[in-house]
Design an enzyme around this catalytic site. Structure first.
Site, PDB file in Angstrom:
ATOM      1  N   GLY A  34      -0.223   4.048   6.075  1.00 30.23           N
ATOM      2  CA  GLY A  34      -1.623   3.725   6.323  1.00 30.23           C
ATOM      3  C   GLY A  34      -2.385   3.493   5.033  1.00 30.23           C
ATOM      4  O   GLY A  34      -1.805   3.199   3.994  1.00 30.23           O
ATOM      5  N   HIS A  40      -0.120  -4.591   1.843  1.00 28.94           N
ATOM      6  CA  HIS A  40       0.551  -4.279   3.109  1.00 28.94           C
ATOM      7  C   HIS A  40       0.524  -5.472   4.060  1.00 28.94           C
ATOM      8  O   HIS A  40       1.506  -5.739   4.768  1.00 28.94           O
ATOM      9  CB  HIS A  40      -0.133  -3.087   3.792  1.00 28.94           C
ATOM     10  CG  HIS A  40       0.015  -1.791   3.066  1.00 28.94           C
ATOM     11  ND1 HIS A  40      -1.017  -1.225   2.351  1.00 28.94           N
ATOM     12  CD2 HIS A  40       1.076  -0.958   2.929  1.00 28.94           C
ATOM     13  CE1 HIS A  40      -0.605  -0.078   1.833  1.00 28.94           C
ATOM     14  NE2 HIS A  40       0.658   0.104   2.156  1.00 28.94           N
ATOM     15  N   SER A 190      -2.449   2.085  -2.567  1.00 32.62           N
ATOM     16  CA  SER A 190      -3.465   2.878  -1.880  1.00 32.62           C
ATOM     17  C   SER A 190      -4.111   3.888  -2.823  1.00 32.62           C
ATOM     18  O   SER A 190      -5.251   4.304  -2.613  1.00 32.62           O
ATOM     19  CB  SER A 190      -2.833   3.614  -0.694  1.00 32.62           C
ATOM     20  OG  SER A 190      -2.284   2.694   0.230  1.00 32.62           O
TER      21      SER A 190
END
Length: 282
Positions: A34, A40, A190
């Site tokens: 996530g 991504h 991230s």
């Protein structure tokens, strides 16, 4: 735009994939934790080149975090992630709870050697790849996908997962994708959101130093001197360097000259409280 399917159980995931396979459609899996960014989404788009259907898993895997690492503070941004994946045309999100992945009594892990024991990330995170390989092995067998897409930014991870899938005959093809970078060369991650404004401005030093080092190696400068001077440059720029090494691009074994190639430069460094990793081909 069709609302994306969100499945939380292995049975539901397998039912969806079985239906696609019955229709003669290939399936690509993109494993993530996530906190998605455009890197991504590039993985999703790569999967769509290989398969008619794409599944993105979102699971912050506790077994790949050491006790002192950032599992609890790892960003969870599911609503934003879902919107990005819908926009990208992803067919399903696999969003399992921890107890679905590691139910009570769970006692199995994947034992690794080869590229997982290269003295790079494993030297600083000794349990990390065991956790990565275990969860990826589960995701591959849970999804029964035809392809799994991984970015080259986590290069050692890519080699570990590829070796595992081959060694265990998991019946899935690992598809690599070149590192997606910001305009100034910083590898997308991230964790970049943890950088302060000043740190973000300084972070591209890493990529520039590796590019210069790669040029020196291609020009047949003494490898050990070139690597040592690049290491000193990075430390002088205010980074805490874990490693900057030249390794064989496939085995990750140490190399002594360009003749030992193909060569990959791999790096990990800390800037403030953020750990950055990167790599480039020579």
């Amino acid at each position: 735009m069709t609302e994306i399917a969100v499945v939380e159980t292995v049975a539901s995931l397998r039912a969806a994939v079985a239906g696609w396979h019955a229709a003669g459609e290939k399936v690509a899996l993109v494993p993530t934790m996530g906190a998605l960014h455009s890197g991504h989404i590039a993985l999703v788009k790569e999967g769509q080149k290989h398969a008619r259907r794409t599944v993105v898993s979102i699971f912050v895997n506790p077994t790949q975090f050491a006790p002192h690492e950032d599992f609890k503070k790892y960003p969870r941004t599911f609503d934003t992630d879902r919107a990005m994946l819908e926009e990208a045309g992803t067919d399903a999100i696999f969003f399992p709870p921890v107890e679905a992945m590691y139910p009570p009594g769970y006692a199995t892990r994947v034992l690794l050697l080869g590229p997982a024991a290269a003295g790079l990330e494993d030297r600083f995170r000794p349990t990390h790849f065991e956790g990565v390989a275990t969860v990826c092995c589960k995701l591959f067998t849970q999804s029964r996908a035809d392809y799994a897409v991984f970015g080259e930014k986590d290069y050692q991870q890519l080699k570990v997962v590829t070796r595992m899938a081959d060694d265990l005959d998991l019946g899935i093809e690992i598809v690599p994708l070149a590192t997606i970078r910001e305009a100034d060369g910083l590898a997308m991650s991230s964790r970049n959101r943890y950088l302060s404004i000043e740190e973000r401005e300084r972070a591209p030093v890493l990529h520039r130093a590796m590019q210069a080092l790669a040029t020196r190696i291609r020009n047949r400068d003494d490898l050990f001197r070139a690597v040592s001077e690049a290491q000193s440059e990075i430390v002088s720029a205010g980074f805490e360097l874990d490693y900057l090494e030249a390794r064989h691009a496939e085995s990750l074994a140490p190399v002594t000259s360009l003749a030992d190639g193909p060569i990959r430069l791999l790096l990990a460094a800390r800037l403030g409280g953020t750990r950055l990793i990167d790599n480039i081909a020579v």
